[in-house]
Scaffold this active site. Structure first.
Site, PDB file in Angstrom:
ATOM      1  N   PRO A   1       0.845  -1.208   0.000  1.00  0.00           N
ATOM      2  CA  PRO A   1       0.000   0.000   0.000  1.00  0.00           C
ATOM      3  C   PRO A   1       0.870   1.245   0.000  1.00  0.00           C
ATOM      4  O   PRO A   1       1.793   1.366   0.820  1.00  0.00           O
ATOM      5  CB  PRO A   1      -0.784  -0.122   1.312  1.00  0.00           C
ATOM      6  CG  PRO A   1      -0.658  -1.543   1.732  1.00  0.00           C
ATOM      7  CD  PRO A   1       0.640  -2.033   1.202  1.00  0.00           C
TER       8      PRO A   1
ATOM      9  N   TYR B   1      -2.820   4.818  13.528  1.00  0.00           N
ATOM     10  CA  TYR B   1      -4.154   5.245  13.116  1.00  0.00           C
ATOM     11  C   TYR B   1      -5.179   4.774  14.161  1.00  0.00           C
ATOM     12  O   TYR B   1      -4.823   4.287  15.225  1.00  0.00           O
ATOM     13  CB  TYR B   1      -4.461   4.730  11.722  1.00  0.00           C
ATOM     14  CG  TYR B   1      -3.542   5.302  10.652  1.00  0.00           C
ATOM     15  CD1 TYR B   1      -3.293   6.674  10.592  1.00  0.00           C
ATOM     16  CD2 TYR B   1      -2.906   4.489   9.708  1.00  0.00           C
ATOM     17  CE1 TYR B   1      -2.444   7.209   9.622  1.00  0.00           C
ATOM     18  CE2 TYR B   1      -2.067   5.015   8.744  1.00  0.00           C
ATOM     19  CZ  TYR B   1      -1.829   6.376   8.706  1.00  0.00           C
ATOM     20  OH  TYR B   1      -0.992   6.909   7.752  1.00  0.00           O
TER      21      TYR B   1
ATOM     22  N   ARG C   1       8.756   1.166  -2.134  1.00  0.00           N
ATOM     23  CA  ARG C   1       9.596   2.070  -2.939  1.00  0.00           C
ATOM     24  C   ARG C   1      10.171   1.409  -4.190  1.00  0.00           C
ATOM     25  O   ARG C   1      10.246   2.052  -5.233  1.00  0.00           O
ATOM     26  CB  ARG C   1      10.696   2.669  -2.060  1.00  0.00           C
ATOM     27  CG  ARG C   1      10.126   3.593  -0.994  1.00  0.00           C
ATOM     28  CD  ARG C   1      11.192   4.201  -0.101  1.00  0.00           C
ATOM     29  NE  ARG C   1      10.579   5.004   0.946  1.00  0.00           N
ATOM     30  CZ  ARG C   1      11.261   5.667   1.885  1.00  0.00           C
ATOM     31  NH1 ARG C   1      12.585   5.593   1.898  1.00  0.00           N
ATOM     32  NH2 ARG C   1      10.630   6.372   2.794  1.00  0.00           N
TER      33      ARG C   1
ATOM     34  N   GLN D   1      -7.444  -2.102   1.000  1.00  0.00           N
ATOM     35  CA  GLN D   1      -7.072  -1.821   2.379  1.00  0.00           C
ATOM     36  C   GLN D   1      -7.949  -0.694   2.901  1.00  0.00           C
ATOM     37  O   GLN D   1      -7.965   0.401   2.336  1.00  0.00           O
ATOM     38  CB  GLN D   1      -5.600  -1.422   2.506  1.00  0.00           C
ATOM     39  CG  GLN D   1      -5.153  -1.245   3.951  1.00  0.00           C
ATOM     40  CD  GLN D   1      -3.768  -0.648   4.075  1.00  0.00           C
ATOM     41  OE1 GLN D   1      -3.580   0.547   3.839  1.00  0.00           O
ATOM     42  NE2 GLN D   1      -2.782  -1.470   4.438  1.00  0.00           N
TER      43      GLN D   1
ATOM     44  N   ARG E   1      -3.404  -5.308   9.071  1.00  0.00           N
ATOM     45  CA  ARG E   1      -2.053  -4.755   9.216  1.00  0.00           C
ATOM     46  C   ARG E   1      -1.843  -4.355  10.658  1.00  0.00           C
ATOM     47  O   ARG E   1      -2.690  -3.707  11.274  1.00  0.00           O
ATOM     48  CB  ARG E   1      -1.838  -3.554   8.303  1.00  0.00           C
ATOM     49  CG  ARG E   1      -0.544  -2.807   8.609  1.00  0.00           C
ATOM     50  CD  ARG E   1      -0.071  -1.885   7.509  1.00  0.00           C
ATOM     51  NE  ARG E   1       0.691  -2.631   6.509  1.00  0.00           N
ATOM     52  CZ  ARG E   1       1.670  -2.092   5.766  1.00  0.00           C
ATOM     53  NH1 ARG E   1       1.995  -0.831   5.911  1.00  0.00           N
ATOM     54  NH2 ARG E   1       2.312  -2.819   4.882  1.00  0.00           N
TER      55      ARG E   1
END
Length: 774
Positions: free
Chosen positions: A413, A574, A716, A490, A622
């Site tokens: 993600p 989060y 990346r 997600q 996750r």
């Protein structure tokens, strides 16, 4: 100049002789607290690279050292009565006392003063020395005298070890793994001269206590270990020399110098013996310090700065690898259910410096034998047959419920921050479509939010209305029609980290435009950055019910859009992560306190999503497995959370770490988060996905082969190259996931280019390998 070296170990002596050789006019003396013929320990180990460096720096000492060496090329793993052998490693060992005598002799030839049985506690006792080299070992008196200046950190390894010797000959560096009713034991062994070998016994503290070794003296302990390892010792005795049970001290220093004092060897930094680098590091640092002092005569600060600049990074890299190796031995029991070849693969690759590709370069037969076992086992467990094609582990399929992924590569993600009103547009279509065409087995969406208030930024994608659902359906349909990839939705809620600017603006700062910010919620009313972010409201029962309803409708929309898999984001600080971590959950109701209570609300959300998500489609969550701060989530918490989610219908634990609190202190490095996925995978048996600084196909293969995870997510590398997996197919000569007809001509070319590139790189690696000294 006048230089005093405190400590007559290999590092201090080698610095003295090299510096005196370069500057015969300087006065250099070594002060050693022990007598000249005292030695502790048995043998020392060097790699071929280190030997080549010795040859360049002082051929005279090298020639004498070489004559005293025992050489070996193989590493042997003895496990459950079987043996696996891996060649191409290139090591040499010699007696520590023989090495010291050679260095004593060479120092005397060059005019270095040697003073034994002389302990130095105060540099004032050394007179007017321009430089004082503190090479006085792990318990350095000088380092401790000036610890406020050096700022050392010393942590003790959990395991206990004892260093012994034996007359048992060995033809390779051999790990003997022994199972006992009280836990595993490993003997790290190697021959260092004819008729002499080193035996380092290592075990957990509970194992040592259960075996009664903590109650035995040195001689009794040796007899007990002889009885335990009677088969491996083949009738040979163990020899003791201060062979006490102790923990390994991991030492680092914030500063390497103070005034005219500079640290060298174990006084400065230690690396766990399992990677055999202690003496190597000391002598390599001795070379660098000598070079720096000779290059800056009379300028002590400049010399010390040059020394630290040359060696700080190599030391930290080596220490990191040693820490990873040390941690594996602390938990070696987690792999004791493995078959021989996979276990041996794990032992070889445990420190991350050896990966699939360079192991194949060292010993192709070892890798082929591993493949014989691994593909046969995989066939027996899954019915998926790769016994003839052998595409490398990263190109094997994985089943999660009714979903079969073509390979183990995952596009992680990655937040794009390009949505308008939460709708994924053309940017997202190109982003996800190109990466699906790039050959990965699974593509994840960025964290998508089930309501406007759940977003991190105004640019985040959403799934709370028909326009957003339609945008995602367009992407999913293309991925299904034109690629061999599956695609995972997600879903997440930003919590207290929401209502912020885009990632390339002032990250984690509130939206600049007045009136654009929205209220925040979290487990507890703690702002992410005090004085920057607004304090969130503590989520109450009504708020929880609203969040559950939001995620339920988003899961239903995701199902209608055709997603193959669904993930709940419970990491990175989060909303749901704020409930899981004790750093951010200070509640006193049923949703705070114990880990069972802290996970209650995230589990309620997951269960509601699982109830509306198709039964044949997998779900994952996750999880931040470390907060990288004292008092944060523990490994035991992580295991309990993973098992609870699995019981609720979770098929995969996506293991990440960090970003929970702003004052985190991560330890970065290649594959630095894989150990967390490894712990969950091997403690629970649950499927996991590894993330974090994974950049090469060889690393992906190593992670899968060593059962550190079942899937590997790369972010990346996929930003830089959507066709990461296609290039890996060419590199390994694999025909991977679906190739589209217009691109088929490129397949042949890609394979040819990759084959040439691999041959060229392999040849360069062969040429770069140091000469064999046997």
């Amino acid at each position: 100049m006048k230089i005093a070296v405190v400590g007559g170990g290999p590092g201090g002596l080698y610095f003295a002789l090299l510096t005196k050789k370069a500057r015969p006019d300087w006065g250099i003396s070594v002060f050693e607290q022990n007598r000249a013929d005292d030695t502790f320990g048995f043998g020392v180990v060097f790699s071929d690279e280190t030997l080549d460096e010795f040859l360049q720096r002082d051929p005279e000492s090298y020639g004498r050292i070489r004559a005293a060496f025992a050489y070996w090329d193989d590493i042997v793993v003895r496990y459950k009565g079987q043996e696996a052998r891996c060649g191409g490693n290139g090591f040499a060992g010699c007696s520590r006392i023989a090495l010291l005598r050679i260095l004593h002799e060479r120092c005397r030839e060059l005019g270095v003063g040697l003073r034994f049985a002389t302990a130095i506690d105060d540099p004032a006792d050394l007179g007017d020395a321009d430089i004082v080299v503190a090479a006085d070992g792990v318990g350095s008196r000088l380092r401790e005298r000036f610890k406020d200046a050096f700022e050392p950190t010393i942590s003790m390894n959990r395991n206990k070890f004892a260093w012994m010797g034996s007359t048992r000959p060995l033809d390779a560096f051999t790990y003997f793994f022994k199972e006992t009713p009280h836990g595993p034991i490993c003997a790290h062994t190697y021959q260092y001269e004819a008729g002499r070998s080193t035996w380092i016994f290592e075990m957990g503290p509970d194992t040592r206590a259960a075996l009664g070794l903590d109650r035995l003296d040195e001689a009794q302990s040796a007899r007990a270990m002889e009885a335990l390892f009677a088969e491996e010792l083949e009738g040979h005795p163990l020899i003791v020399n201060r062979s006490v049970w102790r923990s390994f001290p991991r030492i680092a220093n914030k500063h390497w110098s103070h005034q005219n004092i500079v640290l060298l060897g174990d006084a400065k930094a230690t690396a766990h013996y399992s990677i055999g680098s202690g003496t190597k590091l000391a002598m390599e640092c001795a070379i660098a310090l000598s070079d720096a002092v000779v290059a800056h005569p009379g300028d002590v600060p400049a010399a010390f700065a040059a020394y630290e600049a040359a060696r700080r990074t190599p030391i930290e890299v080596t220490q990191h690898n040693a820490d990873v190796s040390m941690a594996w031995f602390e938990h070696m029991e987690r792999n004791f259910d493995m078959k021989l070849r996979q276990f041996a693969m794990v032992v070889m690759c445990r420190a991350k410096s050896i990966t699939w590709d360079n192991l194949a370069l060292r010993d192709a037969d070892f890798v082929r034998q591993f493949e014989d076992e691994w593909y046969e086992t995989y066939f027996q467990e899954t019915g998926l047959d790769y016994r003839n094609t052998r595409p490398t582990p990263m190109f094997t399929a994985l089943r999660l419920r009714d979903l079969t992924l073509a390979n183990r590569v995952v596009v992680a993600p990655m937040a794009q921050y390009r949505a308008k009103d939460g709708v994924p547009g053309d940017w997202h279509f190109v982003h996800y479509a190109s990466r699906a065409l790039g050959g990965a087995g699974l593509v994840f969406t960025e964290m998508t939010c089930p309501s406007p208030e759940a977003r991190i930024t105004l640019g985040c994608t959403g799934l709370w209305n028909d326009a957003q659902e339609g945008g995602w359906r367009r992407i999913v349909e293309f991925v299904h029609a034109e690629s061999g990839a599956a695609i995972c939705l997600q879903l997440g809620h930003a919590g207290r980290k929401g209502s912020t600017q885009l990632g390339w603006e002032k990250m984690d700062h509130p939206i600049a435009a007045e009136g654009d910010n929205w209220p925040l919620w979290s487990a507890s009313p703690l702002p992410y950055v005090v004085g920057v972010n607004a304090p969130p409201a503590e989520l109450d029962r009504a708020g929880m019910d609203a969040v559950i309803a939001d995620f339920t409708q988003a899961a239903e929309r995701g199902s209608r859009a055709g997603f193959d898999m669904l993930e709940l984001h419970c990491g990175h600080g989060y909303l749901f992560a704020s409930f899981l971590s004790p750093l951010t959950n200070h509640r006193t109701d049923d949703y705070g306190g114990s880990v069972e209570s802290r996970m209650r609300f995230p589990l309620e959300v997951f269960a509601a999503m699982r109830a509306v998500w198709p039964d044949g489609k997998p779900m994952s969550m996750r999880l931040s497995a470390s907060d990288w701060r004292d008092g944060g989530i523990s490994e035991e918490d992580v295991i309990a959370i993973a098992q609870a989610f699995a019981a609720a219908g979770c098929d995969l634990i996506d293991v990440s770490s960090g970003q929970t609190v702003v004052d985190q202190a991560p330890v970065y490095g290649r594959m630095y988060q894989v150990r967390f996925a490894d712990a969950v995978r091997n403690r629970t048996g649950l499927a996991t996905m590894a993330v974090g600084a994974i950049t090469e196909p060889a690393q992906v293969n190593t992670i899968i082969a060593c059962r550190r995870a079942d899937l590997v997510a790369l972010a990346r590398p996929h930003l830089a190259d959507p066709y990461f997996t296609r290039k890996a197919e060419g590199w390994y000569g694999v025909r991977g996931a679906k190739w589209q007809e217009p691109y088929l001509p490129g397949l042949t070319q890609a394979r040819r280019d990759a084959e040439r590139e691999r041959e060229k790189l392999t040849e360069l690696q062969r040429k770069a390998k140091p000469s064999r000294h046997s």
